[in-house]
Design an enzyme around this catalytic site. Sequence first.
Site, PDB file in Angstrom:
ATOM      1  N   ASP A 112       0.848  -1.165  -0.004  1.00 53.10           N
ATOM      2  CA  ASP A 112      -0.053  -0.017   0.000  1.00 53.10           C
ATOM      3  C   ASP A 112       0.892   1.232  -0.034  1.00 53.10           C
ATOM      4  O   ASP A 112       1.754   1.234   0.942  1.00 53.10           O
ATOM      5  CB  ASP A 112      -1.048  -0.022   1.298  1.00 53.10           C
ATOM      6  CG  ASP A 112      -2.009   1.018   1.087  1.00 53.10           C
ATOM      7  OD1 ASP A 112      -2.664   1.137   0.211  1.00 53.10           O
ATOM      8  OD2 ASP A 112      -2.556   1.371   2.276  1.00 53.10           O
ATOM      9  N   GLY A 133      -7.153   8.490   7.854  1.00 53.23           N
ATOM     10  CA  GLY A 133      -6.957   8.803   9.274  1.00 53.23           C
ATOM     11  C   GLY A 133      -8.204   9.404   9.876  1.00 53.23           C
ATOM     12  O   GLY A 133      -8.040   9.736  11.135  1.00 53.23           O
ATOM     13  N   GLY A 140      -8.875   6.122   2.743  1.00 54.16           N
ATOM     14  CA  GLY A 140      -9.364   6.892   3.649  1.00 54.16           C
ATOM     15  C   GLY A 140     -10.776   6.493   4.019  1.00 54.16           C
ATOM     16  O   GLY A 140     -11.581   7.467   4.567  1.00 54.16           O
ATOM     17  N   SER A 185     -12.322   4.662   6.432  1.00 54.22           N
ATOM     18  CA  SER A 185     -12.750   4.742   7.761  1.00 54.22           C
ATOM     19  C   SER A 185     -13.600   5.769   7.974  1.00 54.22           C
ATOM     20  O   SER A 185     -14.515   5.922   9.141  1.00 54.22           O
ATOM     21  CB  SER A 185     -11.410   4.728   8.517  1.00 54.22           C
ATOM     22  OG  SER A 185     -10.722   3.622   8.478  1.00 54.22           O
TER      23      SER A 185
HETATM   24  O1  G3H Z   1      -4.508   3.037   2.316  1.00 53.09           O
HETATM   25  C1  G3H Z   1      -5.129   2.758   3.008  1.00 53.09           C
HETATM   26  C2  G3H Z   1      -6.380   3.590   3.270  1.00 53.09           C
HETATM   27  O2  G3H Z   1      -6.550   4.468   2.650  1.00 53.09           O
HETATM   28  C3  G3H Z   1      -6.816   3.619   4.941  1.00 53.09           C
HETATM   29  O3  G3H Z   1      -7.401   4.853   5.011  1.00 53.09           O
HETATM   30  O4  G3H Z   1      -6.781   4.637   7.565  1.00 53.09           O
HETATM   31  O5  G3H Z   1      -8.232   6.407   6.578  1.00 53.09           O
HETATM   32  O6  G3H Z   1      -9.215   3.992   6.829  1.00 53.09           O
HETATM   33  P1  G3H Z   1      -8.106   4.959   6.514  1.00 53.09           P
HETATM   34 ZN    ZN Z   2      -4.729   5.083   1.615  1.00 56.46          ZN
END
Ligand code: G3H
Ligand code: ZN
Length: 277
Positions: free
Chosen positions: A82, A178, A206, A208
């Site tokens: 990632d 985040g 992103g 979450s």
């Molecule tokens: O690449 C990982 C994601 O974009 C995770 O995003 O931590 O905000 O859920 P997040």
């Molecule tokens: Zn990401």
Amino acid sequence: MALVTLAEVLNDAYRNGYAVAGFNFYTYEDASAIVRGAEELDSPVILMASGKAIKHLGVDYAASTVKVLAERASVPVVAHLDHATDLKTIFQAIKHGFTSVMYDGSMLGIDENIKNTKLVVSVARALGVSVEAEIGRVGMSEEGEDIGEILTDPDSASEFYDSTGVDALAVAIGSAHGMQKQEASLDLDLAREIHESVDVPLVLHGSSGVRDEDLRQIARYGFAKINIGTKLKHVFAQGIRDLCNSSTYVPDPLKIVVNASQEISHVVKEKIALLRE
Ligand code: G3H
Ligand code: ZN
């Protein structure tokens, strides 16, 4: 089951209007809890190692962890690197058995992003590895600093895809890495416009911070990969805190992490169920 590539799991999702979840992992415990959750729903799953995980585990151990879990699993598992911003890490990941890599050139101008992505695609494709890249920029980096969001322009997305031929394209439509609460305001019209301009599985980073109803909606707009990291970190940390705050002293690190990881499996199941509704 053996490891599978990102393209293998995304193509079916993309054609049929659902999304596959990609979850960030940092240790064996959270990685195995993610796979357990996916197995309970008989769903493919993408295990994602970002920079912090690679720094902690090493690229070799990160790849081996996913490989062993995939061999024991009853569902297809993708080993995905990632947010790699340097080519060296990408090529090491491919060498050690990752079946999918994300080259993140979102901080670069479009020409340099295209140039580097093309190089990654040419090497990865020859070795049967899938490639995700990003055009536009999702707000906040994986490390939490403000990198300035740039919403994706549909024409640039189309140019980028035509020039690179990536297997999956991450675009910026209003989410940010985040986020602690599900409060992002997505530009759903932009999501649809990008989907109409480019015939490739799209990726939302992103996630979450994105409301459940928006996640469901964009899965229908070609977003076949939904990345979730922060939510699982909180669930894991909370599980450890709860056990340590309980009146019974548990002098057993294994019990503590195994207990905390159970909650990860629950959240994984919730998100997978949501994305394939
Ligand atoms: O690449 C990982 C994601 O974009 C995770 O995003 O931590 O905000 O859920 P997040
Ligand atoms: Zn990401």
